[in-house]
Structures are given as C-alpha cells and as structure tokens.
Design an enzyme around this catalytic site. Structure first.
Site, short mmCIF file in Angstrom:
data_model
loop_
_atom_site.label_atom_id
_atom_site.label_comp_id
_atom_site.label_asym_id
_atom_site.label_seq_id
_atom_site.Cartn_x
_atom_site.Cartn_y
_atom_site.Cartn_z
N THR A 168 0.83 -1.09 0.09
CA THR A 168 -0.01 -0.12 -0.08
C THR A 168 0.69 1.30 -0.13
O THR A 168 0.55 2.17 -0.75
CB THR A 168 -0.81 -0.17 1.40
OG1 THR A 168 -1.83 -1.02 1.27
CG2 THR A 168 -1.67 1.15 1.08
N TRP B 278 2.46 1.41 -3.47
CA TRP B 278 1.55 1.94 -4.43
C TRP B 278 1.46 3.28 -4.76
O TRP B 278 0.84 3.86 -5.54
CB TRP B 278 0.03 1.21 -3.95
CG TRP B 278 -0.92 1.51 -4.81
CD1 TRP B 278 -1.44 0.86 -6.34
CD2 TRP B 278 -1.92 2.82 -4.93
NE1 TRP B 278 -2.32 1.68 -6.84
CE2 TRP B 278 -2.82 2.51 -6.27
CE3 TRP B 278 -2.09 3.76 -4.24
CZ2 TRP B 278 -3.77 3.63 -6.58
CZ3 TRP B 278 -2.94 4.71 -4.60
CH2 TRP B 278 -3.96 4.64 -5.53
N HIS B 279 1.40 4.06 -3.48
CA HIS B 279 1.15 5.68 -3.46
C HIS B 279 2.51 6.22 -3.98
O HIS B 279 2.45 7.44 -4.34
CB HIS B 279 0.93 6.19 -2.13
CG HIS B 279 -0.61 5.81 -1.69
ND1 HIS B 279 -1.08 4.64 -0.93
CD2 HIS B 279 -1.70 6.64 -1.62
CE1 HIS B 279 -2.05 4.76 -0.79
NE2 HIS B 279 -2.57 6.03 -1.05
N GLY B 280 3.81 5.78 -4.03
CA GLY B 280 4.87 6.28 -4.46
C GLY B 280 6.03 5.67 -4.46
O GLY B 280 6.06 4.78 -3.47
N PHE C 279 -0.25 9.68 -7.73
CA PHE C 279 -0.18 8.30 -7.43
C PHE C 279 -0.63 7.14 -8.33
O PHE C 279 -0.23 6.24 -8.18
CB PHE C 279 -0.84 8.07 -5.99
CG PHE C 279 -0.51 9.20 -4.94
CD1 PHE C 279 0.76 9.69 -4.95
CD2 PHE C 279 -1.67 9.99 -4.39
CE1 PHE C 279 0.95 10.34 -3.78
CE2 PHE C 279 -1.25 10.96 -3.38
CZ PHE C 279 0.28 11.29 -2.94
#
Length: 464
Positions: A318, A321-323, A464
């Site tokens: 997670t 996934w955002h960066g 993102f």
C-alpha cells in the site's frame, strides 16, 4: 483535463452529454469509449505515447481474458497478464527508484544500471489494478470474459473513474455495461454529487491547501511548533477534500451515465482507530488489497503471527502503491505498526474509552500524514522535530502562527465541520426543495468563480 476545470465543465461534458442521451443504447458504449480516449488524450498531449500504452493495455488484457477463460493452461496466461501489467507499472513508477537504490548499494563494485526517470502515465496505478482484478476474477470463474471489445474498453477507460479511481471491479458494473437505464432522477442525484465534489475540491481543498504550501515555502526549520501543527492539519484536510471531492465527482458522473460507482469514503476522520480509519478511507483500494493480496495470503485464518505477516505485506504494498519513495515505505510500516498494535492489544481500550480513542486519532492522523506528505526524509525529520514544542529552529518567530490563524482559521473550522455528518444532515432536511436547489447553485457558482480567478490546481491523487 480535470473535472474541476472550466474546459471540462463547460465544453467537454456538455458536448458529450449532448451526444450521449439521444443516441441509441447499442451505441452508448462506443460513444463513451471514444470520448474517454479523447478525455485521456487531452491530458496526455505532451506524452502521446500514454494513449498508445492505455490502448495497448485494453487490447492485450481483452485477449488475455479470453485465453484465460477458454484455455486449459489458463494459469500461465494469468501469470503472463500480471507480469505484463505490473511490468509497465514498475517501469514507469518504480524503475528509477530501484535503479538509484541499486546503484547506491552496488556502486562500489562498479555495477551500475541506467538511471532513467520516466514520466508517470496518468492513472496507470488505477487502470493497472482494474485490469489485474478483471483477469483474476475471470480465472477464478467469478465473471465471464467480456466478448465485446468496446464493452471491455469502456470498463477500463471510462472517463469518470479513469485517472484517479475509484477502483472499480468488472463484476460490480458488468450488468450496467450491457443494460443500463438513464433516468432523470439518477441524473439529478449525480449532478448533486458532482457539484458537492467540485465544492470540496475548489472551495475547501485548494483554499486550505494553500496554508501547507506557504509553510513548505518558509522551510520547516523556520516555523514554530504551533504553525507546524496548523500546517499538517491543513494538509490532512486538503488531501481528504481533494480526493473525496474527486470521488464524489466521479460517482456523480457515473450516476448521470447510468453507472453506480462504489463509494470511496465514509467519514474517515470520525474513526476511533487506525483500523477503522482505513476501512473508511479509499475504500476501493483497501477492498482491492484485501481481496487480491490479504485473503490469498491467508488473511487472519492461521493465527496471529501469520495475520501480522499478511498485514505487513499489504501495508508495504500500500505504501509503495502511493509512490516510489522511502517515505511511503515508512508510512506503510508506521500504519501497519499501529494497526498491529490495535489488533494485539489496544483495540478493546479504544472501543471502551471514547474520549481516549478520539485523542488517539487526533494525534495519529496528522502524524501519519506528515510521513505521507514529506517525501524527503531529511525534511521529514526536521518537520517531526518542529512538532516537538521544546525544539529550536532557525530564525523562528514564536508568534508566526497568529498570522496564518487569522488567514485560515475560519477555513480550518469549516473543514472540521465538513468532516462530520452535520452538512449531509442539513442537506437531507432540504431535500428536493427550493432551498436545496439554491444551496447547490451557490456551491456551483462560487466554485466557478474561484476557478476563473486562479490557475487550475490538479487533484493530489493524480500523482499516485
């Protein structure tokens, strides 16, 4: 092109709707598919290969799903599809991060790989997750592979949810792709969702977010502790109203077109634990990780240690996934740590003691968003030190927060109010009356006025 732009509101959307509603049902998906490609192309004018990439994704995954459904060796096609889709995501989003870290570790041995910083295609994280969920669901037999290419293409590139979600599974809109009714009631409800989302984005997220931008310009080492807290509270409101606003606009557009897109937020700032918070925030992303990562790993079925292992894996993914940055890895680990602590020990206390649980979350939410917001670890360390009232900075004026409190205090209070259920209750009391129409007209035209007066500010989650 973004939803909160004059081009979208007064040119693209009216023209699309003008063609969409009169056209025969059997051509609606063709029209939606074509206009969605135009919508995506407008935002990719400087990188036209983004259009080729998403069209290639549609074509490849369409045929992969047919092979998965009709071939005895379907597993190899599923694995190939996962590698193909994640391969593009890795190349554009994670390659540079991996290359620089690899070279820093093994540079002493004269082993180096090229450090190429690719531009991230718009929405690639979202449409990659959608295509992979589709392939897995076809493999498991939960859905039939879509035989009509245009229907599948519409599912992937449908402009209301293409560039920033919500993450929609094929199963959830399969029926509507083939048979949907365009009712005036749904259009009216969708229009209200869209206007409210526009207001959240333009009137709240953009306004409050200016405080966080001002503080970044000053420099974290030169702000007082009260101003540091004001800044991260402002960011907490900004990211919520930005992404919640986009999600409402997407859901509203979906309703106008006959699609029931899933709710993505459920008053997350009213949560009394981090576990509850992440059940209420970005619901479709959490559901994706739960179904396609957490449960296949075993979920909570094999004891506490394996449950914690599975949660750790989910939160590492997670975060990434955002960066592609260490702060997102750290953010994922910190979030996991608090969720694990709640699962092992803290949950009964939080459920029992309402005041304690509220204080707990008031402290925790800004703290975790600090890690999320500041990508440079050195700057992050400086900011976390500034949150300590006993720390000393450079040229700090102790009353600097007064100026910003005078400028943003009312906005922060309004932001706090709109994090609760009170505004929705007020609107429900005005439902279908002249007062409701007046309120939505005020929100809409105030938003348009602000858009006319300032440069366009894209949604935070686009990155993102």
């Amino acid at each position: 092109m973004v939803f909160s732009s004059l081009e979208f509101i007064f040119i693209f959307l009216p023209i699309f709707l003008l063609f969409y509603f009169p056209i025969s049902k059997k051509y609606k998906n063709i029209l939606l598919f074509l206009f969605s490609i135009i919508f995506y192309a407008y935002g990719s004018l400087k990188q036209p290969y983004f259009i080729l990439l998403i069209l290639l994704s549609v074509i490849v995954n369409y045929f992969l799903a047919l092979k998965i459904e009709g071939d005895k060796n379907s597993k190899k096609y599923l694995i190939g599809g996962i590698i193909y889709n994640f391969g593009w995501l890795f190349l554009f989003k994670y390659y540079f991060f991996f290359a620089t870290e690899f070279n820093s570790l093994l540079g002493y041995f004269s082993i180096k790989i090229p450090e190429i910083d690719f531009i991230l295609p718009i929405g690639i994280s979202f449409y990659t997750f959608q295509t992979i969920s589709y392939l897995i669901d076809v493999y498991k037999g939960e859905v039939k592979a879509e035989k009509r290419f245009v229907n599948f293409g519409t599912y992937i590139v449908m402009f209301p949810q293409l560039i920033a979600g919500p993450i929609v599974t094929y199963k959830s809109i399969q029926k509507e792709l083939n048979h949907r009714k365009n009712k005036i009631d749904n259009f009216y409800i969708g229009l209200k969702y869209f206007i409210m989302g526009l207001g959240y984005k333009v009137l709240l997220a953009n306004r409050i977010g200016s405080l966080w931008s001002d503080i970044q310009m000053i420099g974290f080492d030169s702000i007082s502790t009260p101003l540091a807290y004001l800044g991260i509270i402002a960011f907490s409101f900004q990211i919520y109203f930005d992404f919640y606003g986009y999600s409402l606009m997407a859901i509203g557009l979906g309703k106008m077109l006959g699609f029931m897109l899933p709710i993505n937020f459920d008053y997350p700032y009213l949560s009394r634990s981090m576990t509850e918070f992440w059940r209420r925030w970005h619901i479709t992303l959490g559901s994706w990780f739960k179904k396609y990562v957490y449960i296949p790993l075993g979920g909570n079925r094999h004891g506490i240690l394996k449950t914690l292992r599975n949660l750790l894996i989910v939160w590492l993914f997670t975060g990434l996934w955002h960066g592609a940055s260490w702060n997102f890895v750290l953010w994922g680990l910190v979030t996991f740590a608090f969720i694990a602590l709640e699962k092992i020990w803290l949950k009964p206390y939080l459920e029992k003691h309402k005041i304690f649980s509220r204080i707990y979350m008031i402290i925790l939410i800004p703290f975790t968003w600090s890690i999320f917001a500041i990508t440079n670890l050195k700057d992050l360390g400086t900011f976390l030190v500034r949150l300590n009232p006993f720390s000393k900075g450079v040229n700090v004026y102790a009353l600097d927060y007064v100026k910003y409190l005078n400028s943003y205090g009312i906005l922060l209070l309004i932001g706090l109010l709109f994090c609760t259920r009170i505004p929705d209750k007020i609107l429900k009391n005005c439902k279908n009356g002249i007062l409701e129409i007046i309120l939505y007209l005020i929100i809409f035209w105030l938003s348009i006025y602000c858009l006319c007066m300032e440069a366009n500010d894209p949604f935070l989650y686009f990155r993102f």
